[in-house]
Structure formats: structure tokens, C-alpha cells
Scaffold this motif. Structure first.
Motif, PDB file in Angstrom:
ATOM      1  N   PHE A  23       0.842  -1.199   0.000  1.00 11.44           N
ATOM      2  CA  PHE A  23       0.000   0.000   0.000  1.00 11.44           C
ATOM      3  C   PHE A  23       0.872   1.243   0.000  1.00 11.44           C
ATOM      4  O   PHE A  23       2.039   1.198   0.368  1.00 11.44           O
ATOM      5  CB  PHE A  23      -0.934   0.006   1.206  1.00 11.44           C
ATOM      6  N   ARG A  24       0.274   2.348  -0.415  1.00 10.67           N
ATOM      7  CA  ARG A  24       0.984   3.614  -0.408  1.00 10.67           C
ATOM      8  C   ARG A  24       0.541   4.415   0.808  1.00 10.67           C
ATOM      9  O   ARG A  24      -0.584   4.889   0.854  1.00 10.67           O
ATOM     10  CB  ARG A  24       0.664   4.423  -1.658  1.00 10.67           C
ATOM     11  N   ALA A  25       1.391   4.532   1.768  1.00  8.65           N
ATOM     12  CA  ALA A  25       1.062   5.321   2.947  1.00  8.65           C
ATOM     13  C   ALA A  25       1.164   6.805   2.599  1.00  8.65           C
ATOM     14  O   ALA A  25       2.138   7.245   1.989  1.00  8.65           O
ATOM     15  CB  ALA A  25       2.007   4.978   4.087  1.00  8.65           C
ATOM     16  N   ALA A  26       0.150   7.562   2.978  1.00  7.07           N
ATOM     17  CA  ALA A  26       0.208   9.007   2.791  1.00  7.07           C
ATOM     18  C   ALA A  26       1.216   9.597   3.769  1.00  7.07           C
ATOM     19  O   ALA A  26       1.370   9.109   4.898  1.00  7.07           O
ATOM     20  CB  ALA A  26      -1.170   9.619   3.011  1.00  7.07           C
ATOM     21  N   VAL A  27       1.949  10.591   3.325  1.00  8.54           N
ATOM     22  CA  VAL A  27       2.934  11.254   4.184  1.00  8.54           C
ATOM     23  C   VAL A  27       2.430  12.648   4.528  1.00  8.54           C
ATOM     24  O   VAL A  27       1.671  13.270   3.771  1.00  8.54           O
ATOM     25  CB  VAL A  27       4.315  11.338   3.498  1.00  8.54           C
ATOM     26  N   ALA A  28       2.841  13.109   5.693  1.00  6.02           N
ATOM     27  CA  ALA A  28       2.453  14.456   6.125  1.00  6.02           C
ATOM     28  C   ALA A  28       3.339  15.486   5.425  1.00  6.02           C
ATOM     29  O   ALA A  28       4.567  15.354   5.412  1.00  6.02           O
ATOM     30  CB  ALA A  28       2.586  14.570   7.633  1.00  6.02           C
ATOM     31  N   PHE A  29       2.711  16.474   4.844  1.00  7.64           N
ATOM     32  CA  PHE A  29       3.432  17.558   4.164  1.00  7.64           C
ATOM     33  C   PHE A  29       2.963  18.878   4.772  1.00  7.64           C
ATOM     34  O   PHE A  29       1.767  19.163   4.803  1.00  7.64           O
ATOM     35  CB  PHE A  29       3.155  17.535   2.662  1.00  7.64           C
TER      36      PHE A  29
END
Length: 205
Positions: A146-152
Motif C-alpha cells: 500500500f501507499r502510505a500518505a505522508v504528512a506535508f
């Protein structure tokens, strides 16, 4: 592999008994590797096999029996995505550290396989001639990482860059880089890579 970062393997089609499958080795199976060594396998090792015997250590090294020779006329190209946990340490127990195993252990782009096999076919035809056969794709979407969302944090980006960039401009830049803003609002956005855009590093969980 050097051009795209995707390991792959070529087989002499005449030496294959039926199609190829990916499976766990059976205890006591013996495989002669491309370097001429015989290794005894167990159930913890993943192999590429035909309908009669193992052809290679998956993601590590192919076997001698099905390897390409001077008299090879028909070639089967195989390219795969292996989860790092399925490959890590398997080659080293046999004293093998290969370019392929190092790449798979670190994570290969799981969207790259079709592009890699088409590119390899293009190069093979340019160098040796011949006719390309069909591409057969097997994919189990539920097994892909899965593609984990990153905090930006836009405010932090502006501080680090030293330039005042509006949020709308930041979002446009992220989209051009193959990113997708999946959630805005507050101090941090949630950003993920869009499948099919640029190569991305899979999360190893």
C-alpha cells in the motif's frame, strides 16, 4: 535492470516443461545455479519453477538448466515484483549476494514490470532480431504494497526553501511531481504518489 532498476530473467524456452510458476521450494529439492553450484532447498525459499522442477531462486539467481546458451533460439522473459520480506536473507544463506537480490530486498517499484519487459523485448529485437510474443500479466492487487500518505507541511516547506509559495502553487507543483494531495486543511496535508506516474519507494509493511 541497470536502466530501470527492475531485475528480470531470461529462459531458454526449449528447456521449460509447461509454463512457469512461483512457489515455495519442496524440502530436499536440488537446484544447479547459473554459477554451477548445487544448492539444496527447503520450504522457506521461494522458487521460479516449471511443471517439473525449480528453475531458479526467485529474486536471487536463475538455474543452469534453463539458462540462455549459444544455441538458444526462443527466449522467455520473466519479470516480477517480490515483496522484500520474501527475498531478504534467502540468497545469503547460500552465500549469494546478487544485484537482483539487493534490489528486491530494498523494494522494487511494483508498477514497473510491464514497462521493463517491453523495454527488454525492444532491446532484444534490436540486437538479435526475431518476433515478439504476447505479454502475460498476473497480478493480485490485494497483495501489492500500500501507499502510505505522508504528512506535508506547506509552512515548513516555505521556511526550508526560503521562498513564499502560495498553497495553490504548492499543490500544482506536487501534482506535476506525480503526487496527489489526498487531504488538505490544518498545518499538515496528506500526500501520496499516484500509481503509474513516477517510480516510488514501497513501504515494507
Amino acid at each position: 535492470m541497470l536502466e530501470l532498476g527492475q531485475p528480470m530473467h531470461a529462459y531458454d524456452l526449449r528447456e521449460l516443461n509447461g509454463g512457469i510458476v512461483v512457489r515455495r521450494a519442496r524440502a530436499g529439492e536440488v537446484l544447479r545455479l547459473l554459477d554451477g553450484r548445487d544448492v539444496t532447498l527447503d520450504e522457506t525459499v521461494l522458487v521460479i519453477a516449471d511443471h517439473a522442477r525449480p528453475l531458479g531462486l526467485a529474486g536471487v539467481m536463475g538455474g543452469e538448466h534453463s539458462g540462455i546458451g549459444d544455441d538458444t533460439t526462443d527466449v522467455l522473459l520473466e519479470v516480477a515484483f517480490f515483496h522484500p520480506s520474501a527475498i531478504a536473507g534467502r540468497g545469503r544463506r547460500y552465500g549469494l549476494v546478487t544485484d537482483a537480490s539487493q534490489r528486491f530486498e530494498r523494494g522494487v517499484d511494483p508498477t514497473l514490470q510491464e514497462r521493463a519487459i517491453e523495454r527488454a523485448t525492444e532491446l532484444l529485437l534490436a540486437c538479435a532480431g526475431g518476433t515478439a510474443g504476447p505479454t502475460d500479466v498476473t497480478e493480485i492487487k490485494s497483495e501489492l504494497p500500500f501507499r502510505a500518505a505522508v504528512a506535508f507541511r506547506p509552512a515548513r516547506a516555505r521556511r526550508v526553501i526560503g521562498v513564499q509559495i502560495e498553497d495553490a502553487d504548492i499543490e500544482r507543483i506536487l501534482h506535476r511531481l506525480g503526487m496527489q494531495v489526498v487531504e488538505q486543511g490544518g498545518a499538515a496535508w496528506r500526500v501520496t504518489a499516484r500509481r503509474g506516474d513516477s517510480t516510488w519507494r514501497s513501504r515494507k509493511t
